[in-house]
Scaffold this motif. Structure first.
Motif, PDB file in Angstrom:
ATOM      1  N   LEU A  93      -8.243 -78.027 -35.947  1.00  0.00           N
ATOM      2  CA  LEU A  93      -6.819 -78.358 -35.846  1.00  0.00           C
ATOM      3  C   LEU A  93      -6.661 -79.193 -34.581  1.00  0.00           C
ATOM      4  CD1 LEU A  93      -5.393 -74.817 -36.655  1.00  0.00           C
ATOM      5  CD2 LEU A  93      -5.975 -76.676 -38.242  1.00  0.00           C
ATOM      6  N   PHE A  94      -6.177 -80.415 -34.739  1.00  0.00           N
ATOM      7  CA  PHE A  94      -6.111 -81.374 -33.633  1.00  0.00           C
ATOM      8  C   PHE A  94      -4.671 -81.593 -33.197  1.00  0.00           C
ATOM      9  CE2 PHE A  94      -5.822 -85.947 -32.391  1.00  0.00           C
ATOM     10  CZ  PHE A  94      -6.547 -85.862 -31.209  1.00  0.00           C
ATOM     11  N   GLY A  95      -4.381 -81.261 -31.942  1.00  0.00           N
ATOM     12  CA  GLY A  95      -3.041 -81.437 -31.392  1.00  0.00           C
ATOM     13  C   GLY A  95      -3.052 -82.342 -30.182  1.00  0.00           C
ATOM     14  N   HIS A  96      -1.876 -82.681 -29.720  1.00  0.00           N
ATOM     15  CA  HIS A  96      -1.754 -83.575 -28.575  1.00  0.00           C
ATOM     16  C   HIS A  96      -2.195 -82.913 -27.281  1.00  0.00           C
ATOM     17  CE1 HIS A  96       0.111 -85.787 -25.266  1.00  0.00           C
ATOM     18  NE2 HIS A  96      -0.046 -86.848 -26.045  1.00  0.00           N
ATOM     19  N   GLY A  97      -1.672 -81.727 -27.011  1.00  0.00           N
ATOM     20  CA  GLY A  97      -1.898 -81.070 -25.723  1.00  0.00           C
ATOM     21  C   GLY A  97      -0.671 -81.228 -24.843  1.00  0.00           C
ATOM     22  N   ALA A  98      -0.525 -80.313 -23.885  1.00  0.00           N
ATOM     23  CA  ALA A  98       0.622 -80.341 -22.980  1.00  0.00           C
ATOM     24  C   ALA A  98       0.237 -79.677 -21.672  1.00  0.00           C
ATOM     25  CB  ALA A  98       1.809 -79.615 -23.611  1.00  0.00           C
ATOM     26  N   ARG A  99       1.018 -79.921 -20.643  1.00  0.00           N
ATOM     27  CA  ARG A  99       0.746 -79.294 -19.339  1.00  0.00           C
ATOM     28  C   ARG A  99       1.046 -77.798 -19.357  1.00  0.00           C
ATOM     29  NH1 ARG A  99       2.336 -84.389 -18.254  1.00  0.00           N
ATOM     30  NH2 ARG A  99       0.943 -85.588 -16.937  1.00  0.00           N
ATOM     31  N   ASP A 100       2.038 -77.400 -20.144  1.00  0.00           N
ATOM     32  CA  ASP A 100       2.445 -76.000 -20.214  1.00  0.00           C
ATOM     33  C   ASP A 100       1.561 -75.260 -21.221  1.00  0.00           C
ATOM     34  OD1 ASP A 100       3.675 -73.540 -20.532  1.00  0.00           O
ATOM     35  OD2 ASP A 100       5.664 -74.372 -20.923  1.00  0.00           O
ATOM     36  N   PRO A 101       0.783 -74.276 -20.773  1.00  0.00           N
ATOM     37  CA  PRO A 101      -0.101 -73.558 -21.693  1.00  0.00           C
ATOM     38  C   PRO A 101       0.647 -72.875 -22.848  1.00  0.00           C
ATOM     39  CG  PRO A 101      -0.551 -72.939 -19.412  1.00  0.00           C
ATOM     40  CD  PRO A 101       0.653 -73.829 -19.403  1.00  0.00           C
ATOM     41  N   ALA A 102       1.910 -72.515 -22.644  1.00  0.00           N
ATOM     42  CA  ALA A 102       2.685 -71.854 -23.690  1.00  0.00           C
ATOM     43  C   ALA A 102       2.901 -72.777 -24.896  1.00  0.00           C
ATOM     44  CB  ALA A 102       4.031 -71.384 -23.140  1.00  0.00           C
ATOM     45  N   TRP A 103       2.829 -74.082 -24.673  1.00  0.00           N
ATOM     46  CA  TRP A 103       3.005 -75.041 -25.755  1.00  0.00           C
ATOM     47  C   TRP A 103       2.008 -74.788 -26.879  1.00  0.00           C
ATOM     48  CZ3 TRP A 103      -0.503 -78.546 -27.692  1.00  0.00           C
ATOM     49  CH2 TRP A 103      -0.010 -79.529 -28.558  1.00  0.00           C
ATOM     50  N   ALA A 104       0.817 -74.322 -26.559  1.00  0.00           N
ATOM     51  CA  ALA A 104      -0.240 -74.145 -27.556  1.00  0.00           C
ATOM     52  C   ALA A 104      -0.084 -72.874 -28.386  1.00  0.00           C
ATOM     53  CB  ALA A 104      -1.603 -74.149 -26.870  1.00  0.00           C
ATOM     54  N   ALA A 105       0.848 -71.999 -28.055  1.00  0.00           N
ATOM     55  CA  ALA A 105       0.981 -70.716 -28.760  1.00  0.00           C
ATOM     56  C   ALA A 105       1.150 -70.878 -30.274  1.00  0.00           C
ATOM     57  CB  ALA A 105       2.123 -69.892 -28.166  1.00  0.00           C
ATOM     58  N   PRO A 106       2.010 -71.766 -30.774  1.00  0.00           N
ATOM     59  CA  PRO A 106       2.119 -71.900 -32.236  1.00  0.00           C
ATOM     60  C   PRO A 106       0.842 -72.430 -32.871  1.00  0.00           C
ATOM     61  CG  PRO A 106       3.930 -73.063 -31.138  1.00  0.00           C
ATOM     62  CD  PRO A 106       3.001 -72.580 -30.077  1.00  0.00           C
ATOM     63  N   PHE A 107       0.119 -73.262 -32.152  1.00  0.00           N
ATOM     64  CA  PHE A 107      -1.133 -73.812 -32.675  1.00  0.00           C
ATOM     65  C   PHE A 107      -2.192 -72.713 -32.760  1.00  0.00           C
ATOM     66  CE2 PHE A 107       1.261 -77.186 -30.769  1.00  0.00           C
ATOM     67  CZ  PHE A 107       1.210 -78.186 -31.736  1.00  0.00           C
ATOM     68  N   GLU A 108      -2.220 -71.860 -31.750  1.00  0.00           N
ATOM     69  CA  GLU A 108      -3.155 -70.728 -31.773  1.00  0.00           C
ATOM     70  C   GLU A 108      -2.778 -69.759 -32.891  1.00  0.00           C
ATOM     71  OE1 GLU A 108      -6.317 -68.479 -31.237  1.00  0.00           O
ATOM     72  OE2 GLU A 108      -6.037 -70.367 -30.174  1.00  0.00           O
ATOM     73  N   ALA A 109      -1.482 -69.540 -33.091  1.00  0.00           N
ATOM     74  CA  ALA A 109      -1.042 -68.660 -34.187  1.00  0.00           C
ATOM     75  C   ALA A 109      -1.458 -69.245 -35.540  1.00  0.00           C
ATOM     76  CB  ALA A 109       0.472 -68.460 -34.127  1.00  0.00           C
ATOM     77  N   LEU A 110      -1.321 -70.555 -35.709  1.00  0.00           N
ATOM     78  CA  LEU A 110      -1.748 -71.210 -36.937  1.00  0.00           C
ATOM     79  C   LEU A 110      -3.258 -71.057 -37.123  1.00  0.00           C
ATOM     80  CD1 LEU A 110      -1.172 -73.013 -39.399  1.00  0.00           C
ATOM     81  CD2 LEU A 110      -1.431 -74.998 -37.855  1.00  0.00           C
ATOM     82  N   ARG A 111      -4.005 -71.264 -36.052  1.00  0.00           N
ATOM     83  CA  ARG A 111      -5.457 -71.110 -36.118  1.00  0.00           C
ATOM     84  C   ARG A 111      -5.820 -69.697 -36.553  1.00  0.00           C
ATOM     85  NH1 ARG A 111      -9.570 -68.927 -34.479  1.00  0.00           N
ATOM     86  NH2 ARG A 111      -8.477 -67.634 -32.987  1.00  0.00           N
TER      87      ARG A 111
END
Length: 135
Positions: free
Chosen positions: A16-34
């Motif tokens: 699963l390829f995402g943009h990325g962000a400075r805020d680690p919380a941004w990745a939470a939905p991506f991790e949930a999807l994974r």
């Protein structure tokens, strides 16, 4: 002789390829999807990779997958549309990886936001936020 399913699954991975962000919380939905995908396909390695600002970056993850003996990868851009990152940056990264790992077949899906089922789910959610709309 055909390979057992466990051997076939062991040679494939989903990224699963995402943009990325400075805020680690941004990745939470991506991790949930994974995690949702991993629960449905426990034998398949399901990984997250990012273009920038978060780790791992896609080239590093593909390098690790190649070292682990993965020979087929599906890369799914978790973007709403085919912007510059999906149209320009991702193809360049994939082409570089194909040169570096010729034994690895790398398939790239369309951005998730361009899929009718995804758009329908988002539309239904948006409609459900209206006051008085049954959920």
């Amino acid at each position: 002789m055909a390979q057992p399913l466990s051997a076939i699954a062991a040679s494939r991975a989903l990224v699963l390829f995402g943009h990325g962000a400075r805020d680690p919380a941004w990745a939470a939905p991506f991790e949930a999807l994974r995690e949702l995908i991993q629960l449905q396909l426990p034998a398949l390695p399901v990984r997250l990779a990012f273009l920038e600002l978060m780790q791992p970056h896609l080239p590093q993850l593909l390098q690790q997958l190649a070292a682990d003996g993965i020979t087929e990868v599906s890369v799914v851009p978790i973007f709403l549309g085919q912007g510059g990152h999906v149209r320009r940056d991702l193809p360049a990264l994939i082409e570089q990886a194909r040169q570096e790992y010729p034994q690895m077949v790398i398939n790239v899906a369309q951005a998730v936001g361009e899929q009718p089922e995804v758009l329908n789910a988002i539309a239904q959610y948006c409609i459900s936020t209206l006051p008085g709309t049954p959920s």
